[in-house]
Scaffold this motif. Sequence first.
Motif, PDB file in Angstrom:
ATOM      1  N   ASP A  88      -5.679  59.496  62.298  1.00 33.24           N
ATOM      2  CA  ASP A  88      -6.765  58.553  62.528  1.00 33.24           C
ATOM      3  C   ASP A  88      -6.582  57.288  61.692  1.00 33.24           C
ATOM      4  OD1 ASP A  88      -7.943  60.269  64.318  1.00 33.24           O
ATOM      5  OD2 ASP A  88      -9.364  61.105  62.862  1.00 33.24           O
ATOM      6  N   ALA A  89      -6.124  57.456  60.455  1.00 33.94           N
ATOM      7  CA  ALA A  89      -5.877  56.301  59.601  1.00 33.94           C
ATOM      8  C   ALA A  89      -4.746  55.449  60.168  1.00 33.94           C
ATOM      9  CB  ALA A  89      -5.547  56.757  58.180  1.00 33.94           C
ATOM     10  N   ALA A  90      -3.700  56.098  60.675  1.00 37.41           N
ATOM     11  CA  ALA A  90      -2.581  55.347  61.256  1.00 37.41           C
ATOM     12  C   ALA A  90      -3.027  54.588  62.501  1.00 37.41           C
ATOM     13  CB  ALA A  90      -1.426  56.287  61.582  1.00 37.41           C
ATOM     14  N   VAL A  91      -3.856  55.209  63.326  1.00 38.74           N
ATOM     15  CA  VAL A  91      -4.373  54.536  64.527  1.00 38.74           C
ATOM     16  C   VAL A  91      -5.264  53.366  64.129  1.00 38.74           C
ATOM     17  CG1 VAL A  91      -5.899  54.837  66.528  1.00 38.74           C
ATOM     18  CG2 VAL A  91      -4.139  56.536  66.027  1.00 38.74           C
ATOM     19  N   PHE A  92      -6.088  53.560  63.100  1.00 40.42           N
ATOM     20  CA  PHE A  92      -6.940  52.478  62.610  1.00 40.42           C
ATOM     21  C   PHE A  92      -6.097  51.297  62.149  1.00 40.42           C
ATOM     22  CE2 PHE A  92      -9.031  50.216  59.150  1.00 40.42           C
ATOM     23  CZ  PHE A  92     -10.255  49.900  59.731  1.00 40.42           C
ATOM     24  N   LEU A  93      -5.053  51.579  61.370  1.00 41.18           N
ATOM     25  CA  LEU A  93      -4.187  50.512  60.866  1.00 41.18           C
ATOM     26  C   LEU A  93      -3.408  49.846  62.007  1.00 41.18           C
ATOM     27  CD1 LEU A  93      -2.911  52.220  57.612  1.00 41.18           C
ATOM     28  CD2 LEU A  93      -4.491  50.294  57.782  1.00 41.18           C
ATOM     29  N   LYS A  94      -2.981  50.629  63.000  1.00 47.57           N
ATOM     30  CA  LYS A  94      -2.272  50.066  64.156  1.00 47.57           C
ATOM     31  C   LYS A  94      -3.185  49.134  64.931  1.00 47.57           C
ATOM     32  CE  LYS A  94      -0.361  51.246  68.628  1.00 47.57           C
ATOM     33  NZ  LYS A  94      -1.237  50.306  69.310  1.00 47.57           N
ATOM     34  N   ASP A  95      -4.431  49.555  65.134  1.00 46.88           N
ATOM     35  CA  ASP A  95      -5.388  48.705  65.835  1.00 46.88           C
ATOM     36  C   ASP A  95      -5.641  47.408  65.068  1.00 46.88           C
ATOM     37  OD1 ASP A  95      -5.568  50.582  67.836  1.00 46.88           O
ATOM     38  OD2 ASP A  95      -7.463  51.454  67.107  1.00 46.88           O
ATOM     39  N   ALA A  96      -5.680  47.500  63.737  1.00 46.70           N
ATOM     40  CA  ALA A  96      -5.867  46.303  62.919  1.00 46.70           C
ATOM     41  C   ALA A  96      -4.686  45.352  63.086  1.00 46.70           C
ATOM     42  CB  ALA A  96      -6.048  46.687  61.447  1.00 46.70           C
ATOM     43  N   VAL A  97      -3.468  45.901  63.177  1.00 45.07           N
ATOM     44  CA  VAL A  97      -2.288  45.065  63.392  1.00 45.07           C
ATOM     45  C   VAL A  97      -2.354  44.417  64.769  1.00 45.07           C
ATOM     46  CG1 VAL A  97       0.225  45.114  63.699  1.00 45.07           C
ATOM     47  CG2 VAL A  97      -0.801  46.330  61.797  1.00 45.07           C
ATOM     48  N   ASP A  98      -2.753  45.186  65.772  1.00 47.46           N
ATOM     49  CA  ASP A  98      -2.862  44.638  67.123  1.00 47.46           C
ATOM     50  C   ASP A  98      -3.876  43.498  67.185  1.00 47.46           C
ATOM     51  OD1 ASP A  98      -0.948  46.360  68.133  1.00 47.46           O
ATOM     52  OD2 ASP A  98      -2.421  47.859  68.791  1.00 47.46           O
ATOM     53  N   LEU A  99      -5.038  43.703  66.556  1.00 46.75           N
ATOM     54  CA  LEU A  99      -6.067  42.658  66.550  1.00 46.75           C
ATOM     55  C   LEU A  99      -5.586  41.412  65.808  1.00 46.75           C
ATOM     56  CD1 LEU A  99      -9.284  44.782  65.908  1.00 46.75           C
ATOM     57  CD2 LEU A  99      -8.602  43.654  68.032  1.00 46.75           C
ATOM     58  N   ALA A 100      -4.932  41.610  64.672  1.00 47.33           N
ATOM     59  CA  ALA A 100      -4.419  40.464  63.916  1.00 47.33           C
ATOM     60  C   ALA A 100      -3.307  39.760  64.698  1.00 47.33           C
ATOM     61  CB  ALA A 100      -3.910  40.921  62.551  1.00 47.33           C
ATOM     62  N   GLY A 101      -2.486  40.531  65.428  1.00 48.59           N
ATOM     63  CA  GLY A 101      -1.434  39.934  66.255  1.00 48.59           C
ATOM     64  C   GLY A 101      -2.014  39.124  67.397  1.00 48.59           C
ATOM     65  N   ASP A 102      -3.071  39.622  68.033  1.00 51.45           N
ATOM     66  CA  ASP A 102      -3.727  38.872  69.102  1.00 51.45           C
ATOM     67  C   ASP A 102      -4.335  37.583  68.568  1.00 51.45           C
ATOM     68  OD1 ASP A 102      -3.009  40.877  70.834  1.00 51.45           O
ATOM     69  OD2 ASP A 102      -4.990  41.858  70.820  1.00 51.45           O
ATOM     70  N   VAL A 154       0.407  44.171  58.813  1.00 45.19           N
ATOM     71  CA  VAL A 154       1.695  44.826  59.053  1.00 45.19           C
ATOM     72  C   VAL A 154       2.168  45.525  57.789  1.00 45.19           C
ATOM     73  CG1 VAL A 154       4.147  44.408  59.527  1.00 45.19           C
ATOM     74  CG2 VAL A 154       2.406  43.339  60.946  1.00 45.19           C
ATOM     75  N   LYS A 155       2.013  44.869  56.660  1.00 44.38           N
ATOM     76  CA  LYS A 155       2.419  45.465  55.380  1.00 44.38           C
ATOM     77  C   LYS A 155       1.627  46.738  55.099  1.00 44.38           C
ATOM     78  CE  LYS A 155       2.470  44.597  50.462  1.00 44.38           C
ATOM     79  NZ  LYS A 155       1.973  43.747  49.385  1.00 44.38           N
ATOM     80  N   GLN A 156       0.319  46.708  55.348  1.00 43.11           N
ATOM     81  CA  GLN A 156      -0.513  47.886  55.122  1.00 43.11           C
ATOM     82  C   GLN A 156      -0.090  49.035  56.025  1.00 43.11           C
ATOM     83  OE1 GLN A 156      -4.465  46.377  55.780  1.00 43.11           O
ATOM     84  NE2 GLN A 156      -4.719  45.725  53.659  1.00 43.11           N
ATOM     85  N   PHE A 157       0.175  48.732  57.293  1.00 40.05           N
ATOM     86  CA  PHE A 157       0.564  49.778  58.233  1.00 40.05           C
ATOM     87  C   PHE A 157       1.896  50.403  57.830  1.00 40.05           C
ATOM     88  CE2 PHE A 157       2.851  51.079  62.101  1.00 40.05           C
ATOM     89  CZ  PHE A 157       1.981  52.050  62.562  1.00 40.05           C
ATOM     90  N   ILE A 158       2.882  49.566  57.536  1.00 41.21           N
ATOM     91  CA  ILE A 158       4.210  50.079  57.183  1.00 41.21           C
ATOM     92  C   ILE A 158       4.154  50.865  55.877  1.00 41.21           C
ATOM     93  CG2 ILE A 158       6.567  49.422  56.554  1.00 41.21           C
ATOM     94  CD1 ILE A 158       5.962  49.137  59.527  1.00 41.21           C
ATOM     95  N   SER A 159       3.433  50.362  54.886  1.00 41.32           N
ATOM     96  CA  SER A 159       3.371  51.083  53.606  1.00 41.32           C
ATOM     97  C   SER A 159       2.658  52.425  53.773  1.00 41.32           C
ATOM     98  CB  SER A 159       2.694  50.240  52.527  1.00 41.32           C
ATOM     99  OG  SER A 159       1.333  50.038  52.818  1.00 41.32           O
ATOM    100  N   TYR A 160       1.627  52.488  54.620  1.00 42.20           N
ATOM    101  CA  TYR A 160       0.933  53.756  54.857  1.00 42.20           C
ATOM    102  C   TYR A 160       1.865  54.755  55.534  1.00 42.20           C
ATOM    103  CZ  TYR A 160      -2.441  57.210  56.357  1.00 42.20           C
ATOM    104  OH  TYR A 160      -3.094  58.391  56.542  1.00 42.20           O
ATOM    105  N   ILE A 161       2.596  54.308  56.541  1.00 42.25           N
ATOM    106  CA  ILE A 161       3.514  55.201  57.252  1.00 42.25           C
ATOM    107  C   ILE A 161       4.591  55.706  56.299  1.00 42.25           C
ATOM    108  CG2 ILE A 161       5.268  55.298  59.060  1.00 42.25           C
ATOM    109  CD1 ILE A 161       2.453  55.424  60.164  1.00 42.25           C
TER     110      ILE A 161
END
Length: 176
Positions: free
Chosen positions: A68-82, A100-107
């Motif tokens: 769920d945290a990874a999906v949340f961070l992915k959605d945040a990246v998608d929104l920021a990319g849009d 992007v940094k937050q998502f990659i560091s979490y993964i």
Amino acid sequence: MNPINLLNSSSLYFNAAQTAAAEAKRKEKAASVKTSFGKILEASKDSEKSFLIEQGLPIEIAGLSMEDAAVFLKDAVDLAGDELVEKMTSESFIKYKTKVKQFISYIVKTNFKIEEHKRFGFNRKGKKKDPAVQVQVINQKLDNLAADLLYNHLDKLKILAKVGEINGLIVDLYAV
């Protein structure tokens, strides 16, 4: 008629007051037990939040499962990319870079396990051999999610790399 004696233990008022006091003590004791457990939960939430802040991750993922945290961070990246596509401003660029940094560091922190195996002997130069490093993927689903995100955002990530390269050149010029 008998006068009412308030101190008499047989009076109704005294019995009711005693019962109320006993009930209040019981509730207070139960509340103190709940409060101490609540304090433990709050302390664990506070420590998790401080850990997330320390790692540069958003507080919103506290208490979520890994997926769920990874999906949340992915959605945040998608929104920021849009937002970056709509408005090419420095604020949207910095926001996208941060997400992007937050998502990659979490993964990287949650999805990979790194094991080092000591190697014996010496290399050709006479130095001890470096340990063998083995990277294991813990959750293949999260790994696929990260790969999909990176593939879908390839053009934006190329822009980030170029900007990072330019920033590195600028720092090099200032250092000279």
